[in-house]
Design a protein around this motif. Structure first.
Motif, PDB file in Angstrom:
ATOM      1  N   GLY A   1      56.014 -60.155  41.569  1.00  0.00           N
ATOM      2  CA  GLY A   1      55.622 -60.718  42.852  1.00  0.00           C
ATOM      3  C   GLY A   1      54.460 -61.677  42.793  1.00  0.00           C
ATOM      4  O   GLY A   1      53.944 -62.108  43.830  1.00  0.00           O
ATOM      5  N   ASP A   2      54.039 -62.067  41.572  1.00  0.00           N
ATOM      6  CA  ASP A   2      52.886 -62.954  41.442  1.00  0.00           C
ATOM      7  C   ASP A   2      53.141 -64.326  42.051  1.00  0.00           C
ATOM      8  O   ASP A   2      52.247 -64.919  42.670  1.00  0.00           O
ATOM      9  N   GLN A   3      54.372 -64.841  41.896  1.00  0.00           N
ATOM     10  CA  GLN A   3      54.651 -66.162  42.448  1.00  0.00           C
ATOM     11  C   GLN A   3      54.667 -66.140  43.975  1.00  0.00           C
ATOM     12  O   GLN A   3      54.268 -67.112  44.625  1.00  0.00           O
ATOM     13  N   ILE A   4      55.108 -65.042  44.551  1.00  0.00           N
ATOM     14  CA  ILE A   4      55.073 -64.907  46.011  1.00  0.00           C
ATOM     15  C   ILE A   4      53.623 -64.899  46.493  1.00  0.00           C
ATOM     16  O   ILE A   4      53.276 -65.552  47.487  1.00  0.00           O
ATOM     17  N   GLU A   5      52.754 -64.183  45.787  1.00  0.00           N
ATOM     18  CA  GLU A   5      51.328 -64.168  46.140  1.00  0.00           C
ATOM     19  C   GLU A   5      50.730 -65.571  46.061  1.00  0.00           C
ATOM     20  O   GLU A   5      49.949 -65.976  46.929  1.00  0.00           O
ATOM     21  N   ASN A   6      51.079 -66.314  45.008  1.00  0.00           N
ATOM     22  CA  ASN A   6      50.570 -67.679  44.870  1.00  0.00           C
ATOM     23  C   ASN A   6      50.991 -68.543  46.052  1.00  0.00           C
ATOM     24  O   ASN A   6      50.187 -69.294  46.622  1.00  0.00           O
ATOM     25  N   CYS A   7      52.264 -68.443  46.426  1.00  0.00           N
ATOM     26  CA  CYS A   7      52.778 -69.258  47.535  1.00  0.00           C
ATOM     27  C   CYS A   7      52.089 -68.903  48.850  1.00  0.00           C
ATOM     28  O   CYS A   7      51.736 -69.789  49.646  1.00  0.00           O
ATOM     29  N   ARG A   8      51.898 -67.624  49.084  1.00  0.00           N
ATOM     30  CA  ARG A   8      51.227 -67.204  50.321  1.00  0.00           C
ATOM     31  C   ARG A   8      49.793 -67.719  50.371  1.00  0.00           C
ATOM     32  O   ARG A   8      49.294 -68.098  51.436  1.00  0.00           O
ATOM     33  N   HIS A   9      49.128 -67.730  49.224  1.00  0.00           N
ATOM     34  CA  HIS A   9      47.753 -68.234  49.179  1.00  0.00           C
ATOM     35  C   HIS A   9      47.702 -69.692  49.622  1.00  0.00           C
ATOM     36  O   HIS A   9      46.882 -70.062  50.476  1.00  0.00           O
ATOM     37  N   PHE A  10      48.552 -70.524  49.043  1.00  0.00           N
ATOM     38  CA  PHE A  10      48.521 -71.945  49.384  1.00  0.00           C
ATOM     39  C   PHE A  10      49.108 -72.209  50.770  1.00  0.00           C
ATOM     40  O   PHE A  10      48.739 -73.193  51.419  1.00  0.00           O
ATOM     41  N   GLU A  11      49.990 -71.339  51.226  1.00  0.00           N
ATOM     42  CA  GLU A  11      50.525 -71.484  52.577  1.00  0.00           C
ATOM     43  C   GLU A  11      49.423 -71.308  53.620  1.00  0.00           C
ATOM     44  O   GLU A  11      49.404 -72.007  54.645  1.00  0.00           O
ATOM     45  N   THR A  12      48.493 -70.385  53.377  1.00  0.00           N
ATOM     46  CA  THR A  12      47.439 -70.118  54.356  1.00  0.00           C
ATOM     47  C   THR A  12      46.534 -71.322  54.581  1.00  0.00           C
ATOM     48  O   THR A  12      45.917 -71.442  55.645  1.00  0.00           O
TER      49      THR A  12
END
Length: 352
Positions: free
Chosen positions: A280-291
């Protein structure tokens, strides 16, 4: 002149940070040697960049096969003994590991020989299993994201390790041939789901976009050779040139990919690896930049089910808003220099 060992691999995302730090150290008059897996992406990248390479056995866990842990442990111990022999010959002044299971044997070998410093780098928001295995033996942890340091107090926030060439971009350049250039890639190993979706969508895409497709090793489709507006490659070594020539992109959610796209002001649609094949690391990365408004992303199932052309048209229409958000993300100091200072700090301490 000091000598430093670099390790990390399994994918370009884990190998390239070490190679970039190695190049920084070489530019300062030091010697760099890379240790990684045989017949690997890191070996090919080192050959391209002219960095000496030593191959050792490495053990990678298969998330869907529990028994793989025994084979991985055996190969890791083998690799640690091989790496120990390499390090005893070279007698390095420090070790830098950028993640992936290729790092583990080198860190174990370095610790057993009393090498200091041992720096392990967290590319993603969270630490992967290989980094967690290395952490008890490391003297320093460097982090791409400041939030990682909140979880791991020994962390040093340094920001992303990116190719300096990608920052030399003309933001006001007009789209090539009047059409935006769409870059599609799934990391150094490719992404079958993204490849298939893209190729099925080409009849609708090509009237609006020129497509540059990096599809991964052995994933070329000869039937599409010569198709006007579509160009495919297994892998591109000079990726910074491709990135600078692109207007929008589709990619996975690896930290390195997202940072490069953000720092070049390239609007993108990210499709992170699903939880079935990742932690799930890539999902976490995407959520970070989405915010912060810098990334648009879809989970893989949604991406495969949704029409691609409307999503990309919407991304293109939002490009000015997205680029404005990206401008606020630029790191204050190059990570390569910060890590170089950490590696050399121990050397200077030993000399005084």
């Amino acid at each position: 002149m000091a000598t430093y060992i670099f390790a990390g691999g399994g994918s370009a995302g884990h190998a390239l940070p070490g190679i970039r730090i190695a190049e920084t150290m070489c530019a300062q008059g030091h010697k760099a040697v890379f240790v990684g897996s045989r017949a690997s992406i890191e070996e090919r990248l080192c050959a391209h960049h002219g960095i000496p390479f030593h191959a050792v056995n490495t053990g990678r866990l298969n998330r869907t096969r529990r028994l793989s842990v025994f084979g991985a442990a055996f190969r890791t111990l083998q690799g640690a003994l091989q790496a120990r022999a390499v390090l005893r010959r070279i007698r390095p002044d420090g070790v830098f590991c950028s993640g992936g299971f290729a790092s583990v044997p080198v860190v174990l070998a370095a610790r057993s020989l009393g090498v200091r410093p041992i720096v392990t780098h967290a590319c993603d928001l969270g630490l992967g299993l290989a980094n967690r295995m290395c952490l008890p033996f490391a003297t320093h942890l460097t982090c791409t994201f400041a939030d990682t340091c909140n979880t791991f107090p020994m962390g040093n926030f340094v920001g992303p390790i990116v190719d300096p060439e990608i920052l030399a971009r003309d933001e006001d350049a007009a789209p090539r041939n009047g059409k935006p250039r769409l870059l599609v890639y799934g990391g150094s190993l490719g992404a079958a789901a993204i490849n298939d979706k893209l190729r099925r969508s080409l009849p609708e895409l090509l009237p609006d976009f020129d497509v540059f497709h990096v599809c991964g090793q052995s994933r070329l489709d000869p039937g599409l050779d010569g198709l006007r507006g579509y160009e495919q490659h297994e892998y591109v070594m000079a990726f910074s040139d491709v990135l600078k020539a692109s207007d929008i992109a589709i990619c996975r959610g690896g930290s390195g990919s997202l940072w490069e796209l953000v720092l070049t002001g390239t609007p993108h649609l990210a499709v992170p690896l699903p939880l079935s094949v990742s932690r799930g690391d890539q999902i976490e990365n995407c959520r970070h930049f989405e915010t912060i408004g810098a990334t648009r992303w879809m989970d893989q199932d949604t991406f495969l089910a949704a029409p691609l052309v409307p999503a990309l048209r919407g991304l293109w229409d939002e490009r000015h808003t997205i680029r404005a958000a990206m401008c606020a993300v630029a790191p204050e100091r190059p990570a390569a220099q910060a890590i170089s200072d950490i590696l050399q700090g121990q050397l200077h301490a030993d000399r005084h």
